[in-house]
Design a protein around this motif. Structure first.
Motif, PDB file in Angstrom:
ATOM      1  N   PRO A 287      15.086 -24.144 -15.947  1.00  0.00           N
ATOM      2  CA  PRO A 287      16.429 -23.908 -15.416  1.00  0.00           C
ATOM      3  C   PRO A 287      17.204 -25.211 -15.269  1.00  0.00           C
ATOM      4  CG  PRO A 287      14.780 -23.735 -13.674  1.00  0.00           C
ATOM      5  CD  PRO A 287      14.024 -23.847 -14.955  1.00  0.00           C
ATOM      6  N   ALA A 288      18.469 -25.154 -15.640  1.00  0.00           N
ATOM      7  CA  ALA A 288      19.320 -26.352 -15.572  1.00  0.00           C
ATOM      8  C   ALA A 288      20.209 -26.327 -14.333  1.00  0.00           C
ATOM      9  CB  ALA A 288      20.181 -26.442 -16.822  1.00  0.00           C
ATOM     10  N   SER A 289      20.143 -25.250 -13.550  1.00  0.00           N
ATOM     11  CA  SER A 289      20.995 -25.138 -12.373  1.00  0.00           C
ATOM     12  C   SER A 289      20.382 -24.152 -11.389  1.00  0.00           C
ATOM     13  CB  SER A 289      22.391 -24.651 -12.779  1.00  0.00           C
ATOM     14  OG  SER A 289      22.318 -23.335 -13.303  1.00  0.00           O
ATOM     15  N   ILE A 290      20.887 -24.187 -10.161  1.00  0.00           N
ATOM     16  CA  ILE A 290      20.461 -23.209  -9.158  1.00  0.00           C
ATOM     17  C   ILE A 290      20.819 -21.806  -9.620  1.00  0.00           C
ATOM     18  CG2 ILE A 290      20.893 -22.359  -6.813  1.00  0.00           C
ATOM     19  CD1 ILE A 290      21.229 -25.280  -5.964  1.00  0.00           C
ATOM     20  N   GLU A 291      21.982 -21.685 -10.256  1.00  0.00           N
ATOM     21  CA  GLU A 291      22.429 -20.375 -10.737  1.00  0.00           C
ATOM     22  C   GLU A 291      21.434 -19.772 -11.722  1.00  0.00           C
ATOM     23  OE1 GLU A 291      24.318 -23.085 -10.551  1.00  0.00           O
ATOM     24  OE2 GLU A 291      25.745 -22.475  -8.988  1.00  0.00           O
ATOM     25  N   GLU A 292      20.881 -20.594 -12.613  1.00  0.00           N
ATOM     26  CA  GLU A 292      19.904 -20.081 -13.578  1.00  0.00           C
ATOM     27  C   GLU A 292      18.612 -19.667 -12.891  1.00  0.00           C
ATOM     28  OE1 GLU A 292      19.309 -22.771 -16.828  1.00  0.00           O
ATOM     29  OE2 GLU A 292      21.354 -22.534 -17.581  1.00  0.00           O
ATOM     30  N   MET A 293      18.208 -20.402 -11.841  1.00  0.00           N
ATOM     31  CA  MET A 293      17.008 -20.021 -11.097  1.00  0.00           C
ATOM     32  C   MET A 293      17.223 -18.685 -10.383  1.00  0.00           C
ATOM     33  SD  MET A 293      15.254 -23.457  -9.526  1.00  0.00           S
ATOM     34  CE  MET A 293      16.690 -24.343  -8.976  1.00  0.00           C
ATOM     35  N   VAL A 294      18.412 -18.510  -9.798  1.00  0.00           N
ATOM     36  CA  VAL A 294      18.733 -17.256  -9.120  1.00  0.00           C
ATOM     37  C   VAL A 294      18.715 -16.101 -10.114  1.00  0.00           C
ATOM     38  CG1 VAL A 294      20.580 -15.968  -7.971  1.00  0.00           C
ATOM     39  CG2 VAL A 294      20.052 -18.305  -7.247  1.00  0.00           C
ATOM     40  N   ASP A 295      19.356 -16.289 -11.257  1.00  0.00           N
ATOM     41  CA  ASP A 295      19.428 -15.216 -12.252  1.00  0.00           C
ATOM     42  C   ASP A 295      18.051 -14.838 -12.782  1.00  0.00           C
ATOM     43  OD1 ASP A 295      22.135 -15.202 -11.890  1.00  0.00           O
ATOM     44  OD2 ASP A 295      22.656 -15.918 -13.891  1.00  0.00           O
ATOM     45  N   GLN A 296      17.172 -15.819 -12.940  1.00  0.00           N
ATOM     46  CA  GLN A 296      15.819 -15.528 -13.416  1.00  0.00           C
ATOM     47  C   GLN A 296      15.077 -14.648 -12.410  1.00  0.00           C
ATOM     48  OE1 GLN A 296      14.662 -16.358 -16.380  1.00  0.00           O
ATOM     49  NE2 GLN A 296      12.476 -15.889 -16.218  1.00  0.00           N
TER      50      GLN A 296
ATOM     51  N   GLU B 212       0.826  -1.209   0.000  1.00  0.00           N
ATOM     52  CA  GLU B 212       0.000   0.000   0.000  1.00  0.00           C
ATOM     53  C   GLU B 212       0.865   1.265   0.000  1.00  0.00           C
ATOM     54  OE1 GLU B 212      -3.931  -1.805   2.321  1.00  0.00           O
ATOM     55  OE2 GLU B 212      -2.370  -0.772   3.464  1.00  0.00           O
ATOM     56  N   MET B 213       2.067   1.182   0.542  1.00  0.00           N
ATOM     57  CA  MET B 213       2.998   2.312   0.539  1.00  0.00           C
ATOM     58  C   MET B 213       3.705   2.477  -0.798  1.00  0.00           C
ATOM     59  SD  MET B 213       4.925   1.822   4.189  1.00  0.00           S
ATOM     60  CE  MET B 213       4.015   1.346   5.646  1.00  0.00           C
ATOM     61  N   GLY B 214       3.627   1.447  -1.639  1.00  0.00           N
ATOM     62  CA  GLY B 214       4.252   1.545  -2.955  1.00  0.00           C
ATOM     63  C   GLY B 214       5.373   0.573  -3.226  1.00  0.00           C
ATOM     64  N   ALA B 215       5.716  -0.254  -2.230  1.00  0.00           N
ATOM     65  CA  ALA B 215       6.782  -1.232  -2.430  1.00  0.00           C
ATOM     66  C   ALA B 215       6.293  -2.402  -3.280  1.00  0.00           C
ATOM     67  CB  ALA B 215       7.287  -1.753  -1.086  1.00  0.00           C
ATOM     68  N   THR B 216       7.233  -3.066  -3.935  1.00  0.00           N
ATOM     69  CA  THR B 216       6.943  -4.291  -4.663  1.00  0.00           C
ATOM     70  C   THR B 216       7.511  -5.461  -3.875  1.00  0.00           C
ATOM     71  OG1 THR B 216       7.011  -3.202  -6.820  1.00  0.00           O
ATOM     72  CG2 THR B 216       7.345  -5.579  -6.802  1.00  0.00           C
ATOM     73  N   ILE B 217       6.650  -6.396  -3.503  1.00  0.00           N
ATOM     74  CA  ILE B 217       7.080  -7.587  -2.768  1.00  0.00           C
ATOM     75  C   ILE B 217       7.354  -8.667  -3.810  1.00  0.00           C
ATOM     76  CG2 ILE B 217       6.528  -9.226  -0.944  1.00  0.00           C
ATOM     77  CD1 ILE B 217       6.569  -6.261  -0.051  1.00  0.00           C
ATOM     78  N   ALA B 218       8.609  -9.079  -3.912  1.00  0.00           N
ATOM     79  CA  ALA B 218       9.017 -10.006  -4.970  1.00  0.00           C
ATOM     80  C   ALA B 218       9.812 -11.170  -4.400  1.00  0.00           C
ATOM     81  CB  ALA B 218       9.829  -9.274  -6.035  1.00  0.00           C
ATOM     82  N   PRO B 219       9.137 -12.124  -3.741  1.00  0.00           N
ATOM     83  CA  PRO B 219       9.869 -13.286  -3.234  1.00  0.00           C
ATOM     84  C   PRO B 219      10.564 -14.009  -4.390  1.00  0.00           C
ATOM     85  CG  PRO B 219       7.630 -13.220  -2.365  1.00  0.00           C
ATOM     86  CD  PRO B 219       7.706 -12.192  -3.456  1.00  0.00           C
ATOM     87  N   PRO B 220      11.783 -14.458  -4.186  1.00  0.00           N
ATOM     88  CA  PRO B 220      12.518 -15.125  -5.269  1.00  0.00           C
ATOM     89  C   PRO B 220      12.032 -16.555  -5.492  1.00  0.00           C
ATOM     90  CG  PRO B 220      13.854 -15.058  -3.282  1.00  0.00           C
ATOM     91  CD  PRO B 220      12.603 -14.293  -2.969  1.00  0.00           C
ATOM     92  N   LEU B 221      11.022 -16.687  -6.329  1.00  0.00           N
ATOM     93  CA  LEU B 221      10.418 -17.990  -6.612  1.00  0.00           C
ATOM     94  C   LEU B 221      10.867 -18.489  -7.978  1.00  0.00           C
ATOM     95  CD1 LEU B 221       6.804 -17.159  -5.394  1.00  0.00           C
ATOM     96  CD2 LEU B 221       8.631 -18.300  -4.120  1.00  0.00           C
ATOM     97  N   PRO B 222      11.169 -19.781  -8.100  1.00  0.00           N
ATOM     98  CA  PRO B 222      11.663 -20.299  -9.388  1.00  0.00           C
ATOM     99  C   PRO B 222      10.581 -20.282 -10.465  1.00  0.00           C
ATOM    100  CG  PRO B 222      11.299 -22.102  -7.845  1.00  0.00           C
ATOM    101  CD  PRO B 222      11.120 -20.835  -7.067  1.00  0.00           C
TER     102      PRO B 222
END
Length: 200
Positions: free
Chosen positions: A163-172, A147-157
């Motif tokens: 993705p072929a690796s954890i690194e690709e999931m993180v980068d996405q 409500e204050m204007g922030a974007t809540i963006a949990p890092p979900l795969p």
């Protein structure tokens, strides 16, 4: 955002707090360097503990990825003022404590002060909240921040990206968070629509 930001003022504040997932902050810094965006880093004490547990990087190697590093206790730093032009701030990862402090406006460090400044200046604030499961208090805090204007963006795969690796999931996840600031990182795999019988 209030007014136009000159190319020379393409700066993004990066906060790294103590939740698990310090790699999200690391890759955010790497992405900004690739994109030619000046990064201003502030790291919590708990984040440095997480860094030592989850990576082989030293504090110096982490801060070396940023263009400018600010001390957590330096509430007189440039990023503590709304007159310092930025395109916004990302907290990656964002702990529940950090999220809650930002929501109340009672800030005790440069990290949360910079986030509060971002909100008051109506600039994009992205919080990559890392906690599960969430109780009602967490959810209410997220609602208040939205409500204050922030974007809540949990890092979900995003499994459609295969993705072929954890690194690709993180980068996405990092790349999709950077989309909020209008930054197009090449590591992101974009959805191109369904293909095959299901799309017919």
């Amino acid at each position: 955002m209030n007014g136009a930001v000159r190319k020379s003022e393409r700066r993004l504040v990066v906060g790294i707090s103590g939740a698990s997932g310090v790699t999200y902050g690391i890759r955010t810094l790497d992405a900004l360097r690739e994109l030619g965006v000046e990064s201003h880093l502030v790291v919590s004490r708990a984040a440095l503990l997480t860094l030592s547990q989850e990576t082989d990087l030293s504090t110096e190697e982490l801060t070396g990825r940023a263009d400018v590093t600010h001390r957590l206790a330096d509430v007189g730093a440039s990023i503590a003022s709304g007159s310092f032009r930025t395109i916004g701030m990302i907290v990656a990862p964002c702990s529940v404590r950090t999220m809650s402090e930002i929501a109340t406006g009672v800030t005790s460090s440069l990290l949360t002060r910079a986030a509060d400044v971002t909100l008051k200046e109506r600039r994009p604030l992205v919080l990559m909240v890392r906690e599960t499961p969430l109780h009602l208090g967490h959810l209410r805090t997220m609602t208040a921040l939205a409500e204050m204007g922030a974007t809540i963006a949990p890092p979900l795969p995003a499994f459609y990206a295969k993705p072929a690796s954890i690194e690709e999931m993180v980068d996405q996840s990092v790349g999709r968070a950077l989309d909020v600031f209008g930054l197009d990182w090449s590591a992101v795999r974009r959805w191109g629509g369904l293909k095959g019988p299901a799309s017919e």
